[in-house]
Design a protein around this motif. Structure first.
Motif, PDB file in Angstrom:
ATOM      1  N   ASN A 101       0.779  -1.190   0.016  1.00 49.04           N
ATOM      2  CA  ASN A 101       0.073   0.091  -0.131  1.00 49.04           C
ATOM      3  C   ASN A 101       0.961   1.389   0.133  1.00 49.04           C
ATOM      4  OD1 ASN A 101      -2.569  -1.532  -0.060  1.00 49.04           O
ATOM      5  ND2 ASN A 101      -2.263  -2.027   2.063  1.00 49.04           N
ATOM      6  N   ASP A 103       1.115   3.027  -2.601  1.00 49.14           N
ATOM      7  CA  ASP A 103       0.357   3.831  -3.486  1.00 49.14           C
ATOM      8  C   ASP A 103      -0.349   4.882  -2.656  1.00 49.14           C
ATOM      9  OD1 ASP A 103      -1.081   1.489  -2.887  1.00 49.14           O
ATOM     10  OD2 ASP A 103      -2.784   2.478  -3.956  1.00 49.14           O
ATOM     11  N   ARG A 104      -0.558   4.638  -1.385  1.00 46.88           N
ATOM     12  CA  ARG A 104      -1.310   5.582  -0.509  1.00 46.88           C
ATOM     13  C   ARG A 104      -0.756   7.104  -0.418  1.00 46.88           C
ATOM     14  NH1 ARG A 104      -3.689   1.040   3.485  1.00 46.88           N
ATOM     15  NH2 ARG A 104      -5.738   1.029   2.706  1.00 46.88           N
ATOM     16  N   ALA A 106       0.722   8.740  -2.702  1.00 38.07           N
ATOM     17  CA  ALA A 106       0.943   9.158  -4.003  1.00 38.07           C
ATOM     18  C   ALA A 106       0.839  10.453  -3.766  1.00 38.07           C
ATOM     19  CB  ALA A 106       0.201   8.684  -5.184  1.00 38.07           C
ATOM     20  N   ASP A 107      -0.089  11.311  -3.084  1.00 33.79           N
ATOM     21  CA  ASP A 107      -0.325  12.603  -3.128  1.00 33.79           C
ATOM     22  C   ASP A 107       0.473  13.256  -2.065  1.00 33.79           C
ATOM     23  OD1 ASP A 107      -2.054  12.183  -5.161  1.00 33.79           O
ATOM     24  OD2 ASP A 107      -3.683  11.728  -3.913  1.00 33.79           O
ATOM     25  N   LYS A 252      -2.881   5.766   4.603  1.00 29.77           N
ATOM     26  CA  LYS A 252      -3.407   7.081   3.991  1.00 29.77           C
ATOM     27  C   LYS A 252      -2.924   8.362   4.927  1.00 29.77           C
ATOM     28  CE  LYS A 252      -6.977   7.479   0.547  1.00 29.77           C
ATOM     29  NZ  LYS A 252      -8.277   7.609   0.212  1.00 29.77           N
ATOM     30  N   PRO A 253      -2.203   9.424   4.289  1.00 31.82           N
ATOM     31  CA  PRO A 253      -1.725  10.249   5.518  1.00 31.82           C
ATOM     32  C   PRO A 253      -3.009  11.008   5.898  1.00 31.82           C
ATOM     33  CG  PRO A 253      -0.574  10.378   3.034  1.00 31.82           C
ATOM     34  CD  PRO A 253      -1.643   9.340   3.060  1.00 31.82           C
ATOM     35  N   ASP A 283      -9.187  -8.940   4.758  1.00 33.90           N
ATOM     36  CA  ASP A 283      -9.071  -8.108   3.457  1.00 33.90           C
ATOM     37  C   ASP A 283      -9.395  -6.576   3.676  1.00 33.90           C
ATOM     38  OD1 ASP A 283     -11.893  -7.530   2.743  1.00 33.90           O
ATOM     39  OD2 ASP A 283     -12.213  -9.539   3.172  1.00 33.90           O
ATOM     40  N   TRP A 284      -9.099  -5.983   2.784  1.00 32.25           N
ATOM     41  CA  TRP A 284      -9.471  -4.466   3.077  1.00 32.25           C
ATOM     42  C   TRP A 284     -10.799  -3.937   3.229  1.00 32.25           C
ATOM     43  CZ3 TRP A 284     -12.094  -1.003  -0.266  1.00 32.25           C
ATOM     44  CH2 TRP A 284     -11.981   0.526  -0.182  1.00 32.25           C
ATOM     45  N   TYR A 285     -11.855  -4.555   2.765  1.00 34.13           N
ATOM     46  CA  TYR A 285     -13.143  -4.100   2.543  1.00 34.13           C
ATOM     47  C   TYR A 285     -13.565  -4.712   4.128  1.00 34.13           C
ATOM     48  CZ  TYR A 285     -17.886  -3.049   1.558  1.00 34.13           C
ATOM     49  OH  TYR A 285     -19.226  -2.549   1.543  1.00 34.13           O
ATOM     50  N   ARG A 288     -12.490  -2.247   6.558  1.00 33.93           N
ATOM     51  CA  ARG A 288     -13.148  -0.977   6.513  1.00 33.93           C
ATOM     52  C   ARG A 288     -14.352  -1.187   7.398  1.00 33.93           C
ATOM     53  NH1 ARG A 288     -10.594   2.785   7.164  1.00 33.93           N
ATOM     54  NH2 ARG A 288     -12.200   3.898   6.641  1.00 33.93           N
TER      55      ARG A 288
ATOM     56  N   PRO B 115      -1.453   5.614  -8.455  1.00 36.19           N
ATOM     57  CA  PRO B 115      -2.727   4.952  -8.423  1.00 36.19           C
ATOM     58  C   PRO B 115      -3.629   5.160  -9.542  1.00 36.19           C
ATOM     59  CG  PRO B 115      -2.634   6.574  -6.700  1.00 36.19           C
ATOM     60  CD  PRO B 115      -1.408   6.513  -7.194  1.00 36.19           C
ATOM     61  N   ARG B 120      -8.688   5.099  -7.108  1.00 31.44           N
ATOM     62  CA  ARG B 120      -8.987   6.169  -6.029  1.00 31.44           C
ATOM     63  C   ARG B 120     -10.576   6.160  -5.864  1.00 31.44           C
ATOM     64  NH1 ARG B 120      -5.243  10.173  -5.204  1.00 31.44           N
ATOM     65  NH2 ARG B 120      -3.269  10.040  -6.523  1.00 31.44           N
ATOM     66  N   ALA B 130     -18.871   0.412   3.076  1.00 30.23           N
ATOM     67  CA  ALA B 130     -18.382  -0.276   4.424  1.00 30.23           C
ATOM     68  C   ALA B 130     -19.211   0.532   5.609  1.00 30.23           C
ATOM     69  CB  ALA B 130     -16.947  -0.109   4.396  1.00 30.23           C
ATOM     70  N   ARG B 161      -5.701  -3.587  -2.758  1.00 27.04           N
ATOM     71  CA  ARG B 161      -6.754  -3.693  -1.795  1.00 27.04           C
ATOM     72  C   ARG B 161      -7.837  -4.265  -2.305  1.00 27.04           C
ATOM     73  NH1 ARG B 161      -3.679   0.808  -0.760  1.00 27.04           N
ATOM     74  NH2 ARG B 161      -4.974   2.187  -1.811  1.00 27.04           N
ATOM     75  N   ALA B 165      -9.670  -7.976  -1.892  1.00 26.24           N
ATOM     76  CA  ALA B 165     -10.776  -8.046  -1.037  1.00 26.24           C
ATOM     77  C   ALA B 165     -12.050  -8.681  -1.794  1.00 26.24           C
ATOM     78  CB  ALA B 165     -11.349  -6.743  -0.628  1.00 26.24           C
ATOM     79  N   PHE B 166     -12.122  -8.607  -3.140  1.00 26.53           N
ATOM     80  CA  PHE B 166     -13.368  -9.087  -3.938  1.00 26.53           C
ATOM     81  C   PHE B 166     -13.016 -10.209  -4.890  1.00 26.53           C
ATOM     82  CE2 PHE B 166     -14.286  -4.967  -2.190  1.00 26.53           C
ATOM     83  CZ  PHE B 166     -15.623  -5.233  -1.865  1.00 26.53           C
TER      84      PHE B 166
END
Lengths: 329, 551
Positions: A101, A103-104, A106-107, A252-253, A283-285, A288, B115, B120, B130, B161, B165-166
């Motif tokens: 992760n 990529d989180r 990136a900004d 994520k920041p 998993d991520w979902y 969350r 990404p 995003r 969620a 991610r 998850a799916f």
């Protein structure tokens, strides 16, 4: 005044005692005696009058240890070379890090405060070789002043090799906070373990508010990071390193909200690291959904007796018995 | 969500304030003797061509607009403040069936650096799902009759991610237009055209569609009515008559194709699921502001010594590489596109705003048509991602896509000539393009007329069981797809007098019904046989993407 006392003034009492116990030590002592017998102040150090509390201007250790030199271009170049070669190879060989992760970020722009859970001395090396560029090479590490900076040698080594800066953890000190804030304001990112020390039992400890405070003060985002598996490789109190695998999960920041207190922001940071920990097992979902329903597993583990906490660690903590198997034949 | 509460509109849509100079609008350069040679894409390579002075023009697109500084905040704002709909969070509830569909691998080109915008947006949507406790979530790559996306392509689009998850539970998959159980007919349009759609989509309580609108052809009802449907619906607008009357594909309100698709959209709106439509736009920063390929999107007379060195080095390197190595190197390139806008809510209203944003980025005004138009065709196209740009795809890219980058009138006059540069290898990807091979070998030797081939061959290819099997289980384009690729150029085929490909394989080029030329000078000589001596010429410079507003 005895010669022993004179020698002790020069070398320290412990060294003198040790030397006196050996034959070689006795020879050295005789030599010192001959050297110091005729010397007088100011050729030798003055003795303190009895009953006077002497103010020492000697080398500063602990929170007062100066680390400015470790951020000079030469020291930084040496540190980068060391991190990218020896440390990276060692970490890869021992801990097989799986960095996820990224990529989180990136900004993300400018200095940030990387906040991670802490299970092992390995965590610093893992993160210093995992945090992506450009932050990795412009990084300082908040290190316990009473541990890493207890003497000049360990302090210098920590400052040079990992870019450590001393942080008071036993008391609330303005100097530590000022130093960290100044360094961030100078464009450095900060790596901090807000638990204040390594995990004692494999579970996390409550986060202290330093990172949240610094984020608000320096207007720098906090990047939550979860480090998993390092405690199994080199746990606190063990001198043995077992090879294993680790995961470094970047979040994520996050920024403090407008008017949000450090206490509240600190809770959010801790929750963010908890959710990252949940992501590494589920998993991520699912993570969350648990986060939103308040069901994310806490970093601190279950609120129960120690054996039950150990039990709950389950398969995450594998211990091999060192005792021979019975019956031995 | 990164900060508590919803972001302000100002913060969400703040653009990057970096050190770059303000992007310049597009402009038209009149070529004179001092004009340097102009850059042309040439497949997995490049050409520098000197265009005839005093009668040539080069159309440059506007420079890349600055991206959003906080794309994630902009997405959150769009989801929380949709156009003509309730905020997404209020449309989500536990126990509902939620389906998220997203654009396939054909967008954007080249693939964007991670990404990806889809990732995003999908993560932001799922974050709200969620929070609402939605368990029944499916994600579908809306690929219509395109090839299935591979795992790595799906991972790139939605991120690891979401994929992890799916996908393992079978809840993230490619649309299958040939699954007899997986499609359902919603009704017919007022022109009696049947509208079928993915069954899961039809049975969902809410469909969230996630677009990347790289060009003005994309988005709107085209997303749902082509990406999630099948041959029985597509054949009513993907046909020679409709595409010949489409003027142009990138001018939604003058496109017969889009008009037909919008008719089908009415049926979906009436009988289909509730749709929460999300469209995003990206800038044209395909090759970066610095880095090894940055000179490609600079105007030639602004190339500094470093740019020239990089270009010469790249050309020397490409010369030494095999075609396979060149393809790999170019296909691995990830463009640092930046998101320039995001809007969500009602399909029609969202799309109108998106069109404005896309055209702002692409439009360059151009006065009058010319006798000849030239295009440099690159190494990739929507139908050859991670693949081979075979001759049929070359035709589709040149006559379908590049020719249609106009509004008003085509850049080239009726009866004029198209000159394209591309190696046009007589080579096909056996996994991706099996029906293209047969199309090239069986159909094109007989006819290149779209109407004739539609009558004689289309049905046979569309219903071929082997092609269907490969489409469903391998990574092949549908059997009918080469026909659609060919029809895409139907308007151009009817409009122009000749097509010349510079540097193309002569056998392949002749099979397409075009003329091969070794050099640009030869091509211009050949063109003058069609349009007369001293022809006027317009070159559509690419990159960046440009759409000529011809008056």
């Amino acid at each position: 005044m005895s010669l022993n006392r004179r020698a002790a003034d020069l070398l320290g009492r412990r060294a003198t005692k040790l030397m006196a116990r050996s034959v070689a030590g006795r020879k050295v002592q005789r030599r010192i005696n001959s050297m110091t017998a005729k010397t007088r102040f100011p050729l030798r150090a003055p003795r303190a009058p009895y009953g006077i509390d002497v103010r020492t201007d000697g080398p500063k250790v602990g929170a007062d240890f100066s680390t400015d030199w470790a951020r000079s271009p030469q020291a930084k170049a040496a540190r980068i070379a060391m991190v990218e070669t020896v440390m990276r190879a060692a970490v890869a060989g021992i801990a097989s890090p799986n960095r996820v992760n990224i990529d989180r970020l990136a900004d993300l722009d400018g200095p940030a405060i990387f906040v991670a859970n802490h299970h092992s001395h390995l965590d610093t090396s893992l993160l210093l070789t995992s945090i992506p560029l450009p932050w990795r090479h412009e990084m300082v590490v908040a290190a316990a002043s009473d541990y890493f900076f207890r003497n000049r040698v360990t302090g210098a080594l920590a400052a040079l090799t990992i870019g450590a800066i001393p942080i008071e953890r036993a008391k609330v000190g303005r100097s530590s906070a000022n130093l960290a804030a100044d360094v961030i304001d100078d464009g450095y990112s900060l790596l901090i373990f807000p638990e204040g020390g390594r995990s004692r039992d494999g579970w996390g400890q409550p986060f202290r508010g330093g990172a949240a405070y610094l984020s608000a003060r320096c207007n720098a985002p906090v990047v939550p990071v979860y480090v998993g598996g390092s405690g199994r490789i080199w746990r606190k109190g063990s001198s043995k390193i077992r090879r294993g695998s680790t995961v470094i999960n970047f979040g994520k920041p996050i920024w403090p909200g407008e008017g949000e207190s450090s206490r509240s922001f600190n809770k959010r940071i801790e929750a963010a690291v908890s959710v990252l920990g949940d992501e590494t097992t589920a998993d991520w979902y699912t993570a969350r959904k648990r986060a939103y329903s308040g069901a994310s597993p806490a970093l601190g583990g279950p609120n129960a007796g120690s054996w039950r906490r150990q039990w709950a660690l389950g398969s995450t903590r594998k211990r091999k018995s060192t005792e021979p198997r019975w019956p031995k034949v | 969500m990164t900060t508590p509460g919803s972001p302000s509109k100002e913060l969400a849509f703040a653009t990057k304030a970096d050190d770059r100079p303000t992007p310049r609008p597009g402009f038209v350069l009149d070529v004179d003797r001092s004009t340097p040679p102009i850059l042309f894409h040439h497949g997995e390579g490049f050409r520098l061509e000197k265009l005839p002075a005093e009668r040539s023009r080069v159309v440059y697109g506007p420079e890349a607009k600055p991206g959003l500084r906080h794309p994630d905040l902009a997405i959150e704002y769009a989801l929380d403040n949709p156009i003509d709909q309730d905020p997404l969070a209020t449309q989500l509830y536990a126990g509902m069936k939620l389906t998220i569909a997203f654009d396939d691998v054909s967008l954007p080109l080249p693939q964007m650096a991670g990404p990806d915008v889809r990732q995003r947006v999908i993560e932001a949507v799922l974050d709200r799902a969620a929070a609402a406790g939605v368990d029944d979530v499916h994600l579908i790559a809306a690929l219509g009759l395109h090839r299935r996306m591979t795992e790595s392509e799906l991972r790139h689009a939605v991120g690891d991610r979401v994929y992890d998850a799916f996908a393992p539970e079978g809840n993230l998959y490619n649309h299958d237009a040939e699954d007899p159980e997986g499609m359902v007919e919603l009704g017919t349009t007022r022109h009696d055209e049947p509208v079928s759609i993915n069954r899961r989509v039809a049975e969902s309580d809410l469909l969230v569609y996630v677009n990347i609108n790289a060009v003005s052809m994309d988005g709107g009802w085209k997303s749902t009515a082509t990406g999630l449907t099948g041959y029985s619906s597509l054949r009513h607008h993907h046909n020679p008559e409709t595409l010949e009357a489409t003027k142009s594909l990138n001018d939604r309100h003058n496109s017969a194709l889009h008009t037909s698709i919008w008719r089908q959209g009415e049926v979906i709106k009436e009988h289909g699921p509730n749709i929460f439509h999300i469209e995003t736009t990206i800038n044209t920063n395909a090759f970066g502001y610095d880095g090894p390929l940055s000179m490609l999107q600079k105007r030639e007379w602004e190339w500094n010594s470093r740019d020239r060195m990089k270009f010469m080095g790249m050309q020397a390197g490409l010369k030494a590489m095999t075609t396979r190595a060149k393809r790999k190197a170019f296909m691995d390139w990830r463009s640092p596109y930046e998101m320039t806008s995001v809007q969500a809510g009602d399909v029609d209203k969202v799309h109108e705003i998106t069109l404005e944003k896309v055209l702002e980025q692409h439009i360059t005004p151009l006065e009058g048509q010319s006798d000849i138009v030239t295009f440099g065709l690159p190494y990739t196209s929507p139908y050859s991602v991670h693949s081979i740009m075979n001759p049929v795809v070359v035709m589709c890219w040149g006559l379908g896509y590049m020719f249609n980058f106009y509004r008003g009138k085509p850049v080239v006059r009726e009866g004029g000539v198209i000159i394209m540069t591309h190696p046009t290898p007589n080579e096909f990807h056996p996994v991706h393009h099996p029906s293209y091979i047969d199309f090239f070998e069986q159909v094109l030797p007989d006819t290149t007329d779209p109407a004739e081939m539609a009558v004689k061959y289309e049905q046979k290819f569309a219903e071929d069981e082997w092609y269907k099997h490969l489409y469903r289980t391998s990574y092949a384009y549908h059997g009918v797809h080469p026909f659609y690729a060919w029809y895409w150029g139907a308007h151009a085929l009817k409009h122009v007098g000749a097509v010349i490909i510079v540097g193309g394989d002569p056998v392949a080029v002749r099979r397409l019904g075009f003329k091969p030329a070794s050099t640009m000078m030869d091509a211009l000589e050949m063109a003058s046989d069609v349009v007369g001596p001293q022809p006027t010429l317009t070159h559509l410079h690419n990159p960046p993407v440009v759409m000529a507003d011809v008056t």
